[in-house]
Design a protein around this motif. Structure first.
Motif, PDB file in Angstrom:
ATOM      1  N   ASP A   1      43.865  48.736  38.604  1.00 31.65           N
ATOM      2  CA  ASP A   1      44.834  47.764  39.103  1.00 31.65           C
ATOM      3  C   ASP A   1      45.994  48.497  39.782  1.00 31.65           C
ATOM      4  OD1 ASP A   1      43.376  45.656  38.174  1.00 31.65           O
ATOM      5  OD2 ASP A   1      44.610  45.296  36.393  1.00 31.65           O
TER       6      ASP A   1
ATOM      7  N   GLY B   1      47.452  44.423  43.738  1.00 33.86           N
ATOM      8  CA  GLY B   1      46.182  44.763  44.365  1.00 33.86           C
ATOM      9  C   GLY B   1      45.250  45.454  43.389  1.00 33.86           C
ATOM     10  N   GLU B   2      44.054  45.787  43.871  1.00 37.26           N
ATOM     11  CA  GLU B   2      43.061  46.506  43.077  1.00 37.26           C
ATOM     12  C   GLU B   2      42.476  47.628  43.919  1.00 37.26           C
ATOM     13  OE1 GLU B   2      40.055  44.025  41.480  1.00 37.26           O
ATOM     14  OE2 GLU B   2      41.459  42.573  40.611  1.00 37.26           O
TER      15      GLU B   2
ATOM     16  N   ASP C   1      39.552  47.111  46.220  1.00 31.51           N
ATOM     17  CA  ASP C   1      39.712  46.419  47.508  1.00 31.51           C
ATOM     18  C   ASP C   1      40.130  47.360  48.635  1.00 31.51           C
ATOM     19  OD1 ASP C   1      39.093  44.024  46.278  1.00 31.51           O
ATOM     20  OD2 ASP C   1      41.187  43.559  45.808  1.00 31.51           O
TER      21      ASP C   1
ATOM     22  N   ALA D   1      40.045  50.101  51.574  1.00 29.53           N
ATOM     23  CA  ALA D   1      39.086  50.334  52.662  1.00 29.53           C
ATOM     24  C   ALA D   1      39.245  51.757  53.183  1.00 29.53           C
ATOM     25  CB  ALA D   1      39.316  49.334  53.792  1.00 29.53           C
TER      26      ALA D   1
ATOM     27  N   GLU E   1      42.641  46.857  59.131  1.00 31.65           N
ATOM     28  CA  GLU E   1      42.487  45.490  59.628  1.00 31.65           C
ATOM     29  C   GLU E   1      42.745  45.398  61.135  1.00 31.65           C
ATOM     30  OE1 GLU E   1      44.950  42.903  57.365  1.00 31.65           O
ATOM     31  OE2 GLU E   1      43.952  43.354  55.455  1.00 31.65           O
TER      32      GLU E   1
ATOM     33  N   ARG F   1      41.202  56.423  51.664  1.00 29.28           N
ATOM     34  CA  ARG F   1      41.108  55.011  51.286  1.00 29.28           C
ATOM     35  C   ARG F   1      42.515  54.440  51.325  1.00 29.28           C
ATOM     36  NH1 ARG F   1      38.835  53.602  45.998  1.00 29.28           N
ATOM     37  NH2 ARG F   1      40.107  55.349  45.260  1.00 29.28           N
TER      38      ARG F   1
ATOM     39  N   LEU G   1      45.014  50.864  50.871  1.00 27.58           N
ATOM     40  CA  LEU G   1      45.117  49.530  50.280  1.00 27.58           C
ATOM     41  C   LEU G   1      46.371  48.844  50.798  1.00 27.58           C
ATOM     42  CD1 LEU G   1      44.052  47.479  48.123  1.00 27.58           C
ATOM     43  CD2 LEU G   1      45.698  48.540  46.549  1.00 27.58           C
TER      44      LEU G   1
ATOM     45  N   THR H   1      49.241  46.139  50.387  1.00 22.98           N
ATOM     46  CA  THR H   1      49.974  45.354  49.402  1.00 22.98           C
ATOM     47  C   THR H   1      51.117  44.634  50.104  1.00 22.98           C
ATOM     48  OG1 THR H   1      51.643  47.018  48.809  1.00 22.98           O
ATOM     49  CG2 THR H   1      49.483  47.209  47.748  1.00 22.98           C
TER      50      THR H   1
END
Length: 372
Positions: A263, A310-311, A314, A316, A335, A355, A357, A359
């Motif tokens: 998490d 977030g996790e 998830d 990318a 994105e 990676r 993430l 948030t």
């Protein structure tokens, strides 16, 4: 009987009896020692074999009944069990020396095994051989343990729940595996009172019904050691046993922590989000902005005042465009595919891909290893 010269004669046929050594003091005296060999061997049996041996096998778990006990033998083919049972039931004459024997099984059908037993030995200096056939009948039954399981008998329930959340599938599966592993270990040690009666999936978590309160406490302790959290106990009186003792069922309510490893949470202290690494004892993790270690205070424990943002699952994979300086790195937004500047944490090792993430506080690079 003997003549005037002291020579002994067989009382049955009158033939002379060879002189034999007297037994040592304290040794039993063989009453048949006065017989000649011919008369002695007329009634002699080298082996005492039962007419029939019956083996009762539990149709549920395969345990074998021995006397008043059920014994786990771990066998699918009961030929070896039959050989052992027959071997224990056979008796060899005490006077025999240099005894050699063997048992050869013959499978007649699914429930009958014919045992061909051969024996050889030396008695009074004479080689003796004998054979016997012992049929073994295998019957099916239900052991006490399987009867209790089939009847839904249980003494403890371990309820696996989460704080302000429902445990995920992986947590529920691991909790069940912990219970089954503990039961398997106790079974291997010969404990036939240890078993899982039922596993029930509830909307709010998993219930594990177990055979004893002691086992329930052990399972609850092990789950919280492995997954974090705590548990409470709630006994309920259900009956009295034959001796008038009160019998209780105990519910062990396991509460898994609000946050899980993987998490991403924001402690709202101005230093940015934290990737949770561990919730054992108190929450531990790493700051995504700087890469510094984070650990909640003892008072906060495993559930500090923080909000999930977030996790790690998830995140990318994206490309690093350039390292601007020790505090900033430029990556492609997964994105929009635009180059954006994000914090350069200590754990970033210069790879071309990372990676990332997103948030509410922006885009952050994650460590390549989320293990504790």
């Amino acid at each position: 009987m003997s003549d005037a010269r002291g020579a002994e004669f067989c009382p049955r046929c009158g033939d002379p009896v060879p002189e034999r050594d007297e037994p040592l003091p304290g040794e039993p005296r063989d009453r048949d020692r006065v017989l000649c060999d011919a008369c002695y061997f007329e009634d002699f049996d080298l082996v005492d074999a039962p007419e029939r041996v019956e083996i009762q096998v539990c149709s549920g778990c395969g345990a074998v009944r021995r006397g008043n006990r059920w014994v786990d033998v771990g066998a699918r083919d009961y030929t070896d069990v039959a050989v052992e049972e027959v071997s224990e039931a056979l008796g060899v004459h005490l006077s025999a020396e240099d005894v050699r024997w063997g048992v050869e099984p013959e499978q007649v059908d699914e429930t009958t095994i014919r045992m061909h037993c051969t024996f050889a030995g030396v008695v009074r200096g004479v080689p003796v051989e004998e054979s016997a056939v012992v049929p073994v009948k295998i019957s099916r039954g239900t052991c006490d343990r399987c009867g209790r399981i089939a009847g839904g008998s249980y003494a403890a329930t371990v309820q696996v729940r989460g704080v302000d959340r429902v445990p995920d599938t992986a947590e529920e599966r691991e909790a069940v595996e912990i219970a089954e592993s503990l039961v398997a270990g106790r079974e291997a040690d010969g404990d036939r009172d240890a078993f899982v009666t039922e596993i029930v999936d509830q909307p709010e978590g998993t219930d594990i019904k177990l055979s004893t309160n002691k086992l329930g406490k052990t399972v609850a302790t092990r789950i919280t050691e492995r997954l974090g959290g705590s548990y409470s106990e709630a006994p309920t009186l259900v009956t009295e046993d034959g001796d008038g003792n009160e019998v209780y069922r105990v519910t062990f309510a396991v509460r898994l922590p609000k946050f899980r490893p993987g998490d991403v949470v924001d402690p709202d202290d101005g230093d940015g989000p934290v990737l949770v690494r561990s919730v054992r004892g108190n929450l531990k993790g790493v700051r995504l902005r700087t890469g510094e270690r984070y650990e909640a205070s003892f008072e906060e424990g495993e559930t500090p005042d923080a909000e999930p943002v977030g996790e790690a699952g998830d995140a990318a994979e994206t490309t690093v465009v350039t390292v601007e300086d020790e505090n900033a790195v430029q990556v492609l937004d997964p994105e929009t595919f635009e180059a954006v500047t994000v914090p350069n944490p200590e754990f970033y090792d210069g790879d071309d891909t990372v990676r990332a993430l997103r948030t509410d506080d922006g885009l952050f690079v994650l460590p390549t290893d989320d293990e504790e």
